[in-house]
Design a protein around this motif. Structure first.
Motif, PDB file in Angstrom:
ATOM      1  N   VAL A  53       0.873  -1.366  -0.184  1.00  0.00           N
ATOM      2  CA  VAL A  53      -0.060  -0.147   0.106  1.00  0.00           C
ATOM      3  C   VAL A  53       0.969   0.888  -0.062  1.00  0.00           C
ATOM      4  O   VAL A  53       2.187   1.587   1.024  1.00  0.00           O
ATOM      5  CB  VAL A  53      -0.841  -0.036   1.219  1.00  0.00           C
ATOM      6  CG1 VAL A  53      -1.943   1.265   1.687  1.00  0.00           C
ATOM      7  CG2 VAL A  53      -1.451  -1.376   1.248  1.00  0.00           C
ATOM      8  N   LYS A  54       0.359   1.870  -0.366  1.00  0.00           N
ATOM      9  CA  LYS A  54       1.145   3.347  -1.275  1.00  0.00           C
ATOM     10  C   LYS A  54      -0.040   4.675  -1.137  1.00  0.00           C
ATOM     11  O   LYS A  54      -0.508   4.623  -1.612  1.00  0.00           O
ATOM     12  CB  LYS A  54       2.721   3.630  -2.143  1.00  0.00           C
ATOM     13  CG  LYS A  54       3.919   3.928  -1.933  1.00  0.00           C
ATOM     14  CD  LYS A  54       4.642   3.014  -2.860  1.00  0.00           C
ATOM     15  CE  LYS A  54       4.633   4.430  -4.366  1.00  0.00           C
ATOM     16  NZ  LYS A  54       5.273   3.640  -5.242  1.00  0.00           N
ATOM     17  N   VAL A  55       0.943   6.089  -0.787  1.00  0.00           N
ATOM     18  CA  VAL A  55      -0.416   7.126  -0.782  1.00  0.00           C
ATOM     19  C   VAL A  55       0.235   7.533  -1.805  1.00  0.00           C
ATOM     20  O   VAL A  55       1.386   8.029  -2.053  1.00  0.00           O
ATOM     21  CB  VAL A  55      -0.356   7.812   0.392  1.00  0.00           C
ATOM     22  CG1 VAL A  55      -0.946   9.203   0.158  1.00  0.00           C
ATOM     23  CG2 VAL A  55      -0.809   7.321   2.037  1.00  0.00           C
ATOM     24  N   LEU A  56      -0.617   8.139  -3.153  1.00  0.00           N
ATOM     25  CA  LEU A  56      -0.414   8.470  -3.781  1.00  0.00           C
ATOM     26  C   LEU A  56      -1.031   9.952  -3.509  1.00  0.00           C
ATOM     27  O   LEU A  56      -2.305   9.910  -3.945  1.00  0.00           O
ATOM     28  CB  LEU A  56      -0.085   8.138  -5.102  1.00  0.00           C
ATOM     29  CG  LEU A  56       0.304   8.779  -6.250  1.00  0.00           C
ATOM     30  CD1 LEU A  56       1.643   8.896  -6.304  1.00  0.00           C
ATOM     31  CD2 LEU A  56      -0.235   8.404  -8.061  1.00  0.00           C
ATOM     32  N   PRO A  57      -0.732  11.351  -3.152  1.00  0.00           N
ATOM     33  CA  PRO A  57      -1.367  12.391  -2.665  1.00  0.00           C
ATOM     34  C   PRO A  57      -2.620  12.651  -3.569  1.00  0.00           C
ATOM     35  O   PRO A  57      -2.297  13.167  -4.782  1.00  0.00           O
ATOM     36  CB  PRO A  57      -0.134  13.060  -2.318  1.00  0.00           C
ATOM     37  CG  PRO A  57       0.441  12.893  -1.945  1.00  0.00           C
ATOM     38  CD  PRO A  57       0.592  11.562  -2.943  1.00  0.00           C
ATOM     39  N   ASN A  58      -3.853  12.479  -3.476  1.00  0.00           N
ATOM     40  CA  ASN A  58      -4.908  13.337  -4.391  1.00  0.00           C
ATOM     41  C   ASN A  58      -4.549  13.201  -5.709  1.00  0.00           C
ATOM     42  O   ASN A  58      -4.716  13.744  -7.031  1.00  0.00           O
ATOM     43  CB  ASN A  58      -4.771  14.996  -4.371  1.00  0.00           C
ATOM     44  CG  ASN A  58      -5.744  15.354  -2.591  1.00  0.00           C
ATOM     45  OD1 ASN A  58      -6.632  14.293  -2.258  1.00  0.00           O
ATOM     46  ND2 ASN A  58      -4.976  16.489  -2.096  1.00  0.00           N
ATOM     47  N   TRP A  59      -4.193  11.332  -5.713  1.00  0.00           N
ATOM     48  CA  TRP A  59      -3.892  10.775  -7.170  1.00  0.00           C
ATOM     49  C   TRP A  59      -4.972  11.278  -8.255  1.00  0.00           C
ATOM     50  O   TRP A  59      -5.227  11.086  -9.514  1.00  0.00           O
ATOM     51  CB  TRP A  59      -4.061   9.665  -7.069  1.00  0.00           C
ATOM     52  CG  TRP A  59      -4.650   8.758  -6.929  1.00  0.00           C
ATOM     53  CD1 TRP A  59      -4.579   8.322  -5.665  1.00  0.00           C
ATOM     54  CD2 TRP A  59      -5.962   7.927  -7.739  1.00  0.00           C
ATOM     55  NE1 TRP A  59      -6.042   7.048  -5.868  1.00  0.00           N
ATOM     56  CE2 TRP A  59      -6.715   7.631  -6.282  1.00  0.00           C
ATOM     57  CE3 TRP A  59      -5.847   8.003  -9.032  1.00  0.00           C
ATOM     58  CZ2 TRP A  59      -7.936   6.234  -7.609  1.00  0.00           C
ATOM     59  CZ3 TRP A  59      -7.270   7.765  -9.372  1.00  0.00           C
ATOM     60  CH2 TRP A  59      -7.979   6.804  -9.637  1.00  0.00           C
ATOM     61  N   ARG A  60      -6.690  11.828  -7.705  1.00  0.00           N
ATOM     62  CA  ARG A  60      -7.532  11.628  -8.681  1.00  0.00           C
ATOM     63  C   ARG A  60      -7.663  13.660  -8.665  1.00  0.00           C
ATOM     64  O   ARG A  60      -8.563  14.038 -10.158  1.00  0.00           O
ATOM     65  CB  ARG A  60      -9.073  11.477  -8.241  1.00  0.00           C
ATOM     66  CG  ARG A  60      -9.187   9.518  -8.023  1.00  0.00           C
ATOM     67  CD  ARG A  60     -10.377   9.395  -7.109  1.00  0.00           C
ATOM     68  NE  ARG A  60     -10.943   9.830  -5.506  1.00  0.00           N
ATOM     69  CZ  ARG A  60     -11.832  10.251  -5.801  1.00  0.00           C
ATOM     70  NH1 ARG A  60     -12.861   9.434  -5.715  1.00  0.00           N
ATOM     71  NH2 ARG A  60     -11.445  10.647  -3.721  1.00  0.00           N
ATOM     72  N   ARG A  61      -6.806  13.704  -8.366  1.00  0.00           N
ATOM     73  CA  ARG A  61      -6.936  15.701  -8.963  1.00  0.00           C
ATOM     74  C   ARG A  61      -5.445  15.827  -9.439  1.00  0.00           C
ATOM     75  O   ARG A  61      -4.860  17.312  -9.390  1.00  0.00           O
ATOM     76  CB  ARG A  61      -7.143  15.868  -7.875  1.00  0.00           C
ATOM     77  CG  ARG A  61      -8.953  16.104  -7.851  1.00  0.00           C
ATOM     78  CD  ARG A  61      -8.704  16.570  -6.045  1.00  0.00           C
ATOM     79  NE  ARG A  61     -10.579  16.419  -6.301  1.00  0.00           N
ATOM     80  CZ  ARG A  61     -10.643  14.699  -5.468  1.00  0.00           C
ATOM     81  NH1 ARG A  61      -9.802  14.331  -5.786  1.00  0.00           N
ATOM     82  NH2 ARG A  61     -12.148  14.800  -5.783  1.00  0.00           N
ATOM     83  N   ASN A  62      -4.713  14.761 -10.098  1.00  0.00           N
ATOM     84  CA  ASN A  62      -3.075  15.383 -10.297  1.00  0.00           C
ATOM     85  C   ASN A  62      -3.533  14.237 -11.736  1.00  0.00           C
ATOM     86  O   ASN A  62      -3.091  13.494 -11.971  1.00  0.00           O
ATOM     87  CB  ASN A  62      -2.251  14.070  -9.274  1.00  0.00           C
ATOM     88  CG  ASN A  62      -1.125  14.276  -9.376  1.00  0.00           C
ATOM     89  OD1 ASN A  62      -0.521  14.175 -10.899  1.00  0.00           O
ATOM     90  ND2 ASN A  62      -0.016  13.999  -8.413  1.00  0.00           N
ATOM     91  N   ALA A  63      -3.004  15.630 -12.394  1.00  0.00           N
ATOM     92  CA  ALA A  63      -3.131  15.175 -14.203  1.00  0.00           C
ATOM     93  C   ALA A  63      -1.634  14.520 -14.585  1.00  0.00           C
ATOM     94  O   ALA A  63      -2.500  12.954 -15.095  1.00  0.00           O
ATOM     95  CB  ALA A  63      -3.119  16.046 -15.112  1.00  0.00           C
TER      96      ALA A  63
END
Ligand SMILES: Nc1nc2c(ncn2[C@@H]2O[C@H](COP(=O)(O)OP(=O)(O)O)[C@@H](O)[C@H]2O)c(=O)[nH]1
Ligand SMILES: [Mg+2]
Length: 309
Positions: free
Chosen positions: A284-294
């Motif tokens: 598991v990893k955090v990809l900060p706010n990936w849904r808003r990151n083009a």
């Protein structure tokens, strides 16, 4: 394997005759969220390809499923974002779905039979004019539709059930009339056209919808880091991605319970598709706010516009 349009076939009598030209056509599946689009695609294909969830907006990317008979190849496109509520999608995603629809030979418009007669496709899809391709309306979930509700749809209504298979052969022969003559585009044994990596992510997402609560499945995605198809068992290493540090613990669960359940669900689906054992290594990893990151969205294969939930 491809067919040449005109083939000679032995007819058992020693003579040869010209077989009819095969038919090959593309069918767009459309309908309101939860209509049972993905379930019906899976039932027709005979393999669990598209993720199924009672939660709306689960399907993010189109899934293609094939059904090939002796003379006809059906190419089904489960198109998300077409008739979904507007606040959930942005113009370009819908436009992509509409463009694909226009390239298909028919639209299979699905509506849950328990909800009664389907509204006109054009009005539901927000189109000013009906699509130029033929629209075949079929009613889903026949297995949970009371007799009166069936009667109310009239004697000519096409009723199907992904659960029991009811009505599927009839629906296929109905669709067949709209498909053009032409050689098969895909191998007759293929069920899908997309790479296995795509299904790894889809099945992990399906598990997320099953095992995670509320908004969390929407903030979840996965990335395949390594895929050793020729090892035994097949080795797949994935990173499960969430948007915030606080979500990491929820994915892992107490004593790793949740991540185990997610992995086991996806692994079972993959093993069924591959027909061989799979070892799924998940981190598991955090990809900060990936849904808003083009940049993140492109890397994950999403059109930017699908990021809104
Ligand atoms: N009883 C029954 N349930 C169905 C059938 N088809 C779909 N469902 C359920 O309806 C929900 C939505 O299905 P899904 O295929 O994900 O719908 P989609 O959003 O249109 O792709 C899931 O919980 C399915 O299990 C069916 O033929 N019979
Ligand atoms: Mg779906």
């Amino acid at each position: 394997m491809r067919f040449s349009p005109l083939r000679t076939v032995p007819d058992g009598s020693g003579r040869r005759y010209l077989s009819p030209m095969p038919k090959t056509g593309h069918i767009a599946i459309a309908g309101v969220p939860n209509a049972g689009k993905s379930s019906l695609l899976n039932a027709i294909v005979g393999q669990h390809l598209a993720l199924v969830s009672p939660k709306p907006q689960a399907t993010r990317l189109p899934v293609i499923g094939l059904h090939t008979t002796d003379e006809t190849q059906f190419v089904f496109h489960d198109l998300p974002g077409l008739l979904e509520p507007r606040y959930m999608m942005q113009a370009r995603m819908r436009q992509a779905a509409l463009d694909q629809l226009a390239r298909c030979h028919a639209v299979l418009y699905l509506h849950p039979a328990p909800l009664g007669a389907a509204p006109a496709f054009a009005s539901l899809a927000g189109l000013d004019t009906p699509p130029t391709v033929p629209v075949v309306t079929a009613y889903t979930k026949a297995d949970v539709t009371p007799a009166e509700a069936r009667l109310a749809l009239g004697p000519d209504a096409l009723l199907v059930s992904a659960e029991t298979g009811e009505g599927i052969p009839g629906l296929l022969s109905h669709l067949e009339q709209w498909l053009p003559e032409g050689p098969f585009e895909f191998d007759r044994d293929d069920v899908g056209t997309q790479p296995l990596r795509f299904f790894v992510v889809e099945f992990l997402r399906e598990a997320a919808f099953e095992f995670l609560e509320d908004e969390l499945p929407y903030a979840f995605t996965a990335e395949v880091e390594e895929f050793r198809e020729h090892s035994s068992p097949v080795y797949i290493r994935v990173t499960l991605l969430v948007e915030r540090e606080s979500q990491k613990g929820m994915i892992i669960g107490r004593g790793g319970r949740t991540i185990k359940a997610i992995g086991a669900h996806a692994r079972a689906r993959l093993e069924a598709l591959l027909g061989s054992p799979v070892y799924l290594d998940a981190w598991v990893k955090v990809l900060p706010n990936w849904r808003r990151n083009a940049a993140a969205l492109s890397r994950l294969g999403f059109p930017e516009e699908s990021s809104a939930t």
